[in-house]
Design an enzyme around this catalytic site. Structure first.
Site: not given
Ligand code: CAA
Length: 379
Positions: A28, A76, A108, A149, A198, A230, A239, A266, A299
């Site tokens: 979606d 990085e 980062c 991302t 993370s 960041h 958040k 990103n 990270s």
């Molecule tokens: N409509 C609206 N929202 C929806 C939806 C829908 N149909 N389906 C899911 N969502 C929402 C979920 O509820 C969730 O929101 P909340 O966190 O507010 O609950 C959001 O969409 C994401 O959904 P999931 O958590 O299920 O997503 P995921 O598990 O598939 O992956 C992620 C999300 C973990 C961020 C992933 O993209 C990822 O691993 N990204 C890379 C790591 C990252 O960016 N980490 C950030 C912190 S680390 C950092 O900042 C350093 C860096 O630069 C990497």
């Protein structure tokens, strides 16, 4: 008073809409656009990398100003374990041989680390200027949870005494801990990540940094006119802001900093500075003499909360027209085209590489022979 005099951004000429990615992955689209708060991501073509992006970002900044005596390249997504990527940039920009060049790495956080090292350097050498370039290509892999991302871009900025953009204040809160939330072993060209962990560590680090910053400076949330965080994806910053504001309705204090990342994705070490530029270039309110709170997270992990005062002359040094033209002129590509570029960029660390035809900025990676990278200015 020492700080950032000007910021110039660069991102490659191709982008993928996240709605298109979502459709191809059977997801979606609202998960990406609402859940992550992202609309598009810049796509790296085969004739670009962190060096070409960095040189293209820095080019407009070094015109008509004295050359920097120090170039710090924050990344990085390094292209060589030994040679600093900044040396190629030094060559492409014709910087003097007296300019010292170093590469700085801590995920980062690296550009903020470079900034904090540049400040005492300028204090000791008040007539000198430092060029910092943060340049990164966020790659998680096709079909992974991190895929929406991804993104890529470079932010170049000048650190000097009496800056025109933002003076960095003394007093910051730091948080360092050994955590395995995101990492990239030397032989891999995509990052490994424990995504949800993370995001939790990011927020833990924010709270620890804020606590130390507030204790050291005596400042409260209300002493800050705006906040930049960041930006791995824009929802993460929302958040973070919710956490810091204790859920008060203060979305306006962060909203303008998110605009560029929503479209670019990103850019790892550059992303906080995409956020700062996005805020200063798009917020209609006059932010002169106002305090901005800045949170950098790398990270692994190192994080820092610090602050700066926007200078009265800041609007004269902004490059919003150039940035917005660059972003809106990107060519939208399809998901199969993105996947083809993604796979081809994976060959950029091979012994021989001859990139396929594609558009670039002011510089391009012309090829690799015997592991020697050849960069050329666009004719
Ligand atoms: N409509 C609206 N929202 C929806 C939806 C829908 N149909 N389906 C899911 N969502 C929402 C979920 O509820 C969730 O929101 P909340 O966190 O507010 O609950 C959001 O969409 C994401 O959904 P999931 O958590 O299920 O997503 P995921 O598990 O598939 O992956 C992620 C999300 C973990 C961020 C992933 O993209 C990822 O691993 N990204 C890379 C790591 C990252 O960016 N980490 C950030 C912190 S680390 C950092 O900042 C350093 C860096 O630069 C990497």
């Amino acid at each position: 008073m020492i700080g950032i005099d000007a910021i110039s951004l660069y991102t490659p000429r191709y982008m993928l809409k996240l709605e298109e990615l979502a459709k191809s992955r059977g997801i979606d689209p609202a998960k990406y656009t609402v859940g992550l708060g992202q609309f598009a991501m810049s796509i790296m073509p085969p004739a670009e990398d962190i060096v070409t992006m960095a040189a293209s970002a820095a080019l407009p900044l070094i015109k008509d100003r004295k050359p920097p005596s120090l170039l710090l390249f924050a990344t990085e997504s390094g292209v060589d374990h030994s040679k600093a990527a900044g040396i190629w940039v030094h060559k492409l920009l014709n910087l003097p041989s007296s300019c010292r060049v170093l590469e700085i790495k801590q995920a980062c956080y690296s550009a903020t680390g470079a900034l904090q090292l540049a400040i005492p350097y300028v204090k000791a050498n008040p007539t000198e200027e430092v060029l910092i370039i943060a340049s990164d290509n966020a790659r998680y892999g096709i079909g992974t949870a991190g895929e929406p991302t991804q993104g890529c871009g470079a932010a170049a900025f000048i650190v000097k005494a009496n800056p025109h953009l933002i003076a960095i204040e003394e007093g910051s809160g730091l948080f360092t801990d050994h955590v395995m939330d995101f990492w990239r072993p030397n032989h891999l060209d995509t990052a490994l990540v424990d995504g949800k962990y993370s995001a939790r560590i990011y927020l833990t680090a924010l709270e620890a940094c804020w606590k130390e910053y507030a204790a050291k400076t005596g400042r409260s949330f209300e002493d800050h006119a705006r906040f930049c965080y960041h930006l791995p994806f824009s929802k993460m910053a929302e958040k973070a802001h919710e956490r810091l504001s204790k859920h008060a309705n203060t979305h306006d204090l962060v909203a303008h900093s998110l605009l560029y990342t929503k479209e670019i994705g990103n850019s790892y070490s550059a992303s906080l500075y995409f956020g700062l530029a996005s805020l200063l270039e798009n917020d209609k309110e006059d932010l002169s003499n106002k305090r901005i709170g800045l949170f950098s997270y790398g990270s692994g992990c190192v994080a820092e909360f610090f602050s700066g005062i926007v200078q009265p002359s800041y609007r004269k040094t902004l490059r919003q027209d150039a940035h917005q033209t660059l972003f809106s002129a990107r060519k939208e590509i399809s998901c199969p085209e993105y996947e083809a570029y993604f796979r081809e960029c994976g060959n950029q660390n091979k012994e021989e590489f001859d990139p396929s035809e594609c558009q670039t900025g002011a510089f391009r990676l012309a090829g690799i022979q015997k592991y020697i990278r050849d960069y050329q200015p666009l004719a």
